[in-house]
Design an enzyme around this catalytic site. Structure first.
Site, short mmCIF file in Angstrom:
data_model
loop_
_atom_site.label_atom_id
_atom_site.label_comp_id
_atom_site.label_asym_id
_atom_site.label_seq_id
_atom_site.Cartn_x
_atom_site.Cartn_y
_atom_site.Cartn_z
N SER A 148 -51.24 14.59 7.69
CA SER A 148 -52.41 15.21 7.04
C SER A 148 -52.53 16.63 7.57
O SER A 148 -51.99 16.96 8.63
CB SER A 148 -53.67 14.42 7.44
OG SER A 148 -54.85 15.11 7.10
N TYR A 161 -59.29 9.76 13.44
CA TYR A 161 -58.33 10.17 12.40
C TYR A 161 -57.51 11.37 12.86
O TYR A 161 -56.29 11.40 12.77
CB TYR A 161 -59.10 10.49 11.11
CG TYR A 161 -58.25 10.75 9.89
CD1 TYR A 161 -57.84 9.69 9.09
CD2 TYR A 161 -57.89 12.04 9.52
CE1 TYR A 161 -57.07 9.91 7.96
CE2 TYR A 161 -57.13 12.27 8.39
CZ TYR A 161 -56.73 11.21 7.59
OH TYR A 161 -55.97 11.44 6.48
P1 NAD Z 1 -56.11 5.04 -0.18
O1 NAD Z 1 -57.35 4.43 0.38
O2 NAD Z 1 -56.05 5.33 -1.63
O3 NAD Z 1 -54.84 4.15 0.19
C1 NAD Z 1 -54.67 3.62 1.48
C2 NAD Z 1 -53.69 2.48 1.40
O4 NAD Z 1 -53.55 1.92 2.73
C3 NAD Z 1 -54.13 1.34 0.49
O5 NAD Z 1 -53.02 0.77 -0.16
C4 NAD Z 1 -54.74 0.34 1.49
O6 NAD Z 1 -54.76 -1.00 1.00
C5 NAD Z 1 -53.77 0.52 2.64
N1 NAD Z 1 -54.27 -0.02 3.88
C6 NAD Z 1 -55.45 0.22 4.51
N2 NAD Z 1 -55.54 -0.52 5.62
C7 NAD Z 1 -54.39 -1.21 5.72
C8 NAD Z 1 -53.88 -2.14 6.65
N3 NAD Z 1 -54.59 -2.53 7.74
N4 NAD Z 1 -52.66 -2.67 6.44
C9 NAD Z 1 -51.93 -2.33 5.33
N5 NAD Z 1 -52.37 -1.45 4.41
C10 NAD Z 1 -53.58 -0.91 4.62
O7 NAD Z 1 -55.87 6.36 0.68
P2 NAD Z 1 -54.93 7.65 0.47
O8 NAD Z 1 -55.82 8.82 0.37
O9 NAD Z 1 -53.91 7.41 -0.57
O10 NAD Z 1 -54.25 7.72 1.91
C11 NAD Z 1 -52.90 7.42 2.14
C12 NAD Z 1 -52.42 8.21 3.36
O11 NAD Z 1 -52.52 9.58 3.08
C13 NAD Z 1 -53.24 7.94 4.62
O12 NAD Z 1 -52.40 7.89 5.75
C14 NAD Z 1 -54.14 9.16 4.67
O13 NAD Z 1 -54.56 9.44 5.98
C15 NAD Z 1 -53.20 10.22 4.14
N6 NAD Z 1 -53.87 11.42 3.64
C16 NAD Z 1 -54.76 11.35 2.62
C17 NAD Z 1 -55.37 12.52 2.19
C18 NAD Z 1 -56.36 12.52 1.07
O14 NAD Z 1 -57.02 13.54 0.89
N7 NAD Z 1 -56.49 11.47 0.30
C19 NAD Z 1 -55.07 13.73 2.80
C20 NAD Z 1 -54.16 13.76 3.84
C21 NAD Z 1 -53.55 12.59 4.25
#
Ligand code: NAD
Length: 266
Positions: A148, A161
Site C-alpha cells: 500500500s 495497518y
Molecule cells: P477487500 O475488502 O475488497 O478484499 C479483501 C479480501 O481479503 C477479501 O477477499 C476478503 O474476504 C479477504 N480476507 C479478509 N480477511 C481474510 C482472512 N482472514 N483470510 C482470508 N482472506 C481474508 O479489500 P481490497 O481493498 O481489495 O484490499 C486488498 C488488499 O489491497 C489488502 O491487502 C489491502 O490492504 C490492499 N490495499 C487496498 C487499497 C484500497 O484502497 N482498497 C489500497 C492499498 C492497498
C-alpha cells in the site's frame, strides 16, 4: 503457418483474499491469461461459487477456491498444499488478503492489532515459507505482495495497518535478496486509494473519528494527497501484477511499484 507451437503448461497462481476487490481483479486477470488460479477469501458461499465459475470460463486454466483463513497457519499450509495436489506447483504467489481497522492507538483493541498483523503480514510469511521450496525446485517464480502507499508513508488512526504494510515492504526486500539467484522475483505493489469494500467500510469509521461527513472523508482525507484526485482502478493494480509476473520483469526484484496518483511524490 508451419512449425509447431510450443505447448507451455499453464502457470499456477495463488491469490489470497481474492473473493473481492483488488484480489478478485488480480485473479480475474490471471484467469483470463489462461493460468490455473486458486482463489481465497471470505463471503457468502453461493457468491464465491458464482465468481469461481465466472473466472473459470475466462481462460483455458482451471479456477479453484480454497477458504483458508489467513490468521490460521495450518489453513495456509493446506491452501498451498491444495495448489500442489491440484496443479503440481505454485508459479505465482500473490499475497493480497487484507482488512482495516481505524482507531487511535490508545483505543485500538489489542485483538484487532493481532488480527491485522496476522492477515496483512504474518500470512505472507506462511504462504512464502511453503511456496519458496516449490519455486526453487522449478527454478522460477514470482511473489507479489499487495502492500500500500501505507507501506511507504503513514496516516493517523491506522497504526496496525501502517505497521504491517511497512513490515511487508521489509519482508519483500529480504526475500528478494534470498531468492535473487534462484530465478524468483519478489516485489510489492503500493496502491493509493482504490474504491473496494475495504475502503467503503472505512468511510463511516473515519467520519465518526474525525467528526466530518462521509463526502468530506473522501475529498479531504482519502483523495487529499492523491494528486490526481481520483481513486485508482482495480484493473490498474491487476495489470501491474501481470507485468511483475511476466518475463519482461525478470530483473525487477526487491522493489515496489506505486500506483497512488502521486500521493507519495509529496
Ligand atoms: P477487500 O475488502 O475488497 O478484499 C479483501 C479480501 O481479503 C477479501 O477477499 C476478503 O474476504 C479477504 N480476507 C479478509 N480477511 C481474510 C482472512 N482472514 N483470510 C482470508 N482472506 C481474508 O479489500 P481490497 O481493498 O481489495 O484490499 C486488498 C488488499 O489491497 C489488502 O491487502 C489491502 O490492504 C490492499 N490495499 C487496498 C487499497 C484500497 O484502497 N482498497 C489500497 C492499498 C492497498
Amino acid at each position: 503457418m508451419t512449425g509447431t507451437v510450443p505447448k507451455v503448461a499453464p502457470r499456477t497462481v495463488v491469490v489470497t483474499g481474492s473473493t473481492s476487490g483488488i484480489g478478485l481483479g488480480i485473479a480475474r486477470a490471471f484467469a483470463a491469461e489462461g493460468a490455473h488460479v486458486i482463489t481465497n477469501g471470505f463471503g457468502p458461499s453461493d457468491a464465491i461459487e458464482a465468481t469461481r465459475r465466472e473466472l473459470d470460463t475466462l481462460g483455458s486454466g482451471t479456477v479453484l477456491y480454497h477458504g483458508a483463513d489467513m490468521t490460521k497457519p495450518a489453513e495456509i499450509d493446506d491452501l498451498i498444499g491444495t495448489a500442489v495436489r491440484s496443479f503440481g506447483t505454485v508459479d505465482v504467489l500473490v499475497n493480497n488478503a487484507g482488512i482495516q481497522h481505524v482507531a487511535k492507538i490508545e483505543e485500538f483493541p489489542p485483538e484487532k492489532w493481532d488480527q491485522l498483523i496476522a492477515i496483512l503480514l504474518s500470512s505472507a510469511f506462511h504462504t512464502m515459507r511453503h511456496t519458496i521450496p516449490l519455486m526453487k525446485k522449478s527454478g522460477k517464480g514470482r511473489i507479489i505482495n499487495v502492500a500500500s502507499a501505507h507501506g511507504l508513508v503513514a496516516s493517523p488512526f491506522k497504526s496496525a495497518y501502517v505497521a504491517a504494510k511497512h513490515g511487508i515492504m521489509g519482508l519483500t526486500k529480504t526475500a528478494a535478496l534470498e531468492l535473487a539467484e534462484f530465478g524468483i522475483t519478489v516485489n510489492a505493489i503500493c496502491p493509493g486509494y482504490v474504491m473496494t469494500p475495504l475502503v467503503e467500510k472505512q468511510i463511516p469509521d473515519q467520519a465518526r473519528e474525525k467528526g466530518i461527513s462521509e463526502a468530506e472523508v473522501k475529498d479531504q482525507i482519502m483523495l487529499r494527497l492523491q494528486a490526481t484526485k481520483e481513486f485508482v482502478a482495480i484493473e490498474e493494480v491487476a495489470a501491474t501484477a501481470i507485468y511483475l509476473a511476466s518475463d519482461a520483469a525478470r530483473s525487477v526484484t526487491g522493489t515496489h511499484i506505486s500506483i497512488d496518483g502521486g500521493w507519495t511524490a509529496q
